[in-house]
Enzyme design. Structure first.
Site, mmCIF file in Angstrom:
data_model
loop_
_atom_site.group_PDB
_atom_site.id
_atom_site.type_symbol
_atom_site.label_atom_id
_atom_site.label_comp_id
_atom_site.label_asym_id
_atom_site.label_seq_id
_atom_site.Cartn_x
_atom_site.Cartn_y
_atom_site.Cartn_z
ATOM 1 N N SER A 163 0.820 -1.209 0.000
ATOM 2 C CA SER A 163 0.000 0.000 0.000
ATOM 3 C C SER A 163 0.851 1.255 0.000
ATOM 4 O O SER A 163 0.586 2.211 -0.747
ATOM 5 C CB SER A 163 -0.929 0.003 1.217
ATOM 6 O OG SER A 163 -1.843 -1.066 1.156
ATOM 7 N N ARG A 195 -14.777 -6.067 -10.203
ATOM 8 C CA ARG A 195 -14.461 -5.241 -9.023
ATOM 9 C C ARG A 195 -14.909 -3.805 -9.258
ATOM 10 O O ARG A 195 -14.800 -3.271 -10.364
ATOM 11 C CB ARG A 195 -12.967 -5.299 -8.691
ATOM 12 C CG ARG A 195 -12.520 -6.655 -8.202
ATOM 13 C CD ARG A 195 -11.114 -6.613 -7.633
ATOM 14 N NE ARG A 195 -11.062 -5.868 -6.382
ATOM 15 C CZ ARG A 195 -9.935 -5.664 -5.687
ATOM 16 N NH1 ARG A 195 -8.790 -6.127 -6.147
ATOM 17 N NH2 ARG A 195 -9.952 -4.998 -4.552
ATOM 18 N N SER A 205 -12.157 1.054 5.826
ATOM 19 C CA SER A 205 -10.679 1.143 5.782
ATOM 20 C C SER A 205 -10.186 2.587 5.815
ATOM 21 O O SER A 205 -9.296 2.971 5.046
ATOM 22 C CB SER A 205 -10.131 0.416 4.538
ATOM 23 O OG SER A 205 -10.556 -0.918 4.507
ATOM 24 N N GLU A 259 -9.019 -5.960 5.456
ATOM 25 C CA GLU A 259 -8.041 -6.852 4.831
ATOM 26 C C GLU A 259 -7.515 -7.909 5.799
ATOM 27 O O GLU A 259 -6.960 -8.925 5.381
ATOM 28 C CB GLU A 259 -6.876 -6.034 4.276
ATOM 29 C CG GLU A 259 -6.034 -5.349 5.329
ATOM 30 C CD GLU A 259 -5.193 -4.221 4.752
ATOM 31 O OE1 GLU A 259 -3.977 -4.245 4.990
ATOM 32 O OE2 GLU A 259 -5.744 -3.332 4.085
ATOM 33 N N LYS A 302 1.315 -11.933 -4.932
ATOM 34 C CA LYS A 302 0.711 -10.607 -5.086
ATOM 35 C C LYS A 302 1.372 -9.597 -4.156
ATOM 36 O O LYS A 302 1.626 -8.459 -4.529
ATOM 37 C CB LYS A 302 -0.788 -10.690 -4.808
ATOM 38 C CG LYS A 302 -1.527 -9.358 -4.857
ATOM 39 C CD LYS A 302 -2.996 -9.557 -4.559
ATOM 40 C CE LYS A 302 -3.736 -8.243 -4.409
ATOM 41 N NZ LYS A 302 -3.899 -7.539 -5.689
#
Length: 427
Positions: A30, A125, A200, A317, A414
């Site tokens: 992130s 998405r 979030s 998450e 990922k």
């Protein structure tokens, strides 16, 4: 891992004794992708130090390079040299939400046409709110009215900017995407959220913090409103913190085995949502200590975990790893506030309910969470749905249950390349 890795079943190692380990984790995806994007629109070259080398960050580097910047990913420190965005380009988003949502706003600064597409699942998405917002701010978007991949941004070299109202209840990334590019818009950007609570929120706080580090003026003094003033983005060299969300399976290993695991270089202050693991693991009955060596978690005797009642809205998450611990706990657990994770790499609530039940868990799927009660678990195949967090959850279950076979463990690349080898080395 073979080319047919997605169909392979990896035997998750079982912790026969308390695990004692000290680990150093890769950098935060992130933070790295925010740093890379801002470096690409900065007023000079920047260095992103200890950058995470993973599929998501390499996709971001490739996207920025295709727009016109130069991103040198040759070592641990990545140098980003900005350049005008002038050429037509195609961006592969893969399964990276940060690429799909963060790059289109800066693509509006290009004088070329930029096409976006990704892995098949990415076409489901949510991205429509960002595309509609960009059109309101003066960017031409061609998405065939779908509000989804594939789409194209037809740049004119500048973006007027201004005020826009969005519903960011599906993803905090909708807000971050507009803020990250906002300083380069002619009038900046004033983003106002209208809808259910934004999930979030720590990720938006991360975005605001990183923008301020780059000299960008951000006003976040009002709830549900974020205003970025127009102006230069200062070049900044940045050291990337360890990915604290990726710490979840390792700290969970201490919890389920009754052992002790230390994650090195845990920051004293951070905007990463993963920092909430400190409080969450204590609720399960673990001992948690933060000192100069890092964060150390010691699990309860015999890995006997308490049940928990948690609202995970701001740290969605972490839900897969926490759900795995709940399935192994001695008391009932209730996880709520995470309806938005149905739009992550997969519908994580449905996936968790399905896979936990297949291994014997007493689990009820709710619209915004999961209820779990103690039940004996058994081995079997744990499907991952091409979702790295689902793979992490399967490895946690496998550390406490014989015979768990994790499908497509390679999807962990990922955010954590070579995860399976690293994990196996702890046993």
């Amino acid at each position: 891992m073979s080319t047919d890795a997605a169909t392979e079943h990896w035997p998750a190692p079982r912790a026969r004794v308390p695990v004692e380990a000290t680990v150093s984790l890769p950098g935060s995806k992130s933070l790295a992708n925010r740093a890379l994007l801002l470096a690409a629109i900065a007023d000079g070259p920047s260095v992103v130090r200890r950058a995470l080398r993973s599929r998501d960050t390499l996709l971001m580097a490739s996207a920025l390079t295709s727009l016109g910047s130069h991103v040198d990913t040759g070592g641990d420190d990545w140098t980003v040299t900005p350049a005008p965005f002038t050429a037509d380009a195609d961006v592969d988003c893969g399964l990276a939400g940060t690429v799909m949502r963060f790059v289109p706003p800066i693509a509006g600064l290009s004088s070329g046409t930029v096409g976006f597409d990704g892995d098949p699942h990415m076409r489901s998405r949510p991205i429509g709110e960002v595309l509609t917002a960009l059109q309101t701010l003066g960017v031409q978007v061609d998405d065939g009215g779908r509000g989804a991949l594939p789409f194209a941004v037809r740049g004119t070299g500048s973006v007027p900017g201004g005020t826009v109202v969005i519903d960011a209840s599906a993803s905090s990334q909708f807000v971050s995407a507009l803020l990250l590019a906002g300083a380069r818009f002619e009038r900046g950007v004033d983003v106002r959220h209208d809808g259910k609570p934004v999930p979030s929120l720590p990720h938006i706080e991360m975005t605001v913090s990183v923008l301020r580090d780059h000299g960008v003026e951000v006003d976040d003094s009002e709830a549900n409103r974020w205003a970025v003033a127009p102006g230069p983005v200062r070049a900044v060299d940045r050291l990337i913190e360890p990915d604290l969300s990726n710490a979840a399976p390792f700290l969970a290993l201490a919890a389920v085995s009754g052992g002790t695991v230390t994650v090195r270089d845990w920051p004293r202050r951070t905007t990463q949502p993963g920092d909430e693991l400190r409080d969450i693991l204590q609720r399960f009955g673990c001992e948690v200590a933060l000192d100069d060596d890092g964060l150390t978690v010691t699990g309860p005797d015999g890995g006997r975990l308490q049940g928990v009642d948690l609202d995970l809205h701001d740290v969605g998450e972490l839900t897969p790893a926490i759900a795995a611990l709940c399935a192994l706990a001695e008391g009932p657990s209730h996880l709520r506030g995470v309806a938005h994770i149905r739009g992550h790499e997969t519908d994580r609530l449905a996936a968790l309910a399905t896979e936990l039940a297949a291994l014997g868990a007493d689990v009820v799927e709710r619209p915004d969470g999961l209820d779990l009660r103690p039940a004996p678990l058994h081995g079997g195949v744990w499907r991952t749905y091409a979702d790295h967090r689902m793979a992490h959850a399967g490895t946690i279950i496998g550390a406490a249950v014989d015979g768990v076979l994790v499908e497509d463990v390679a999807t962990t690349a990922k955010t954590f390349p070579d995860f399976a080898r690293f994990w196996s080395g702890l046993f």
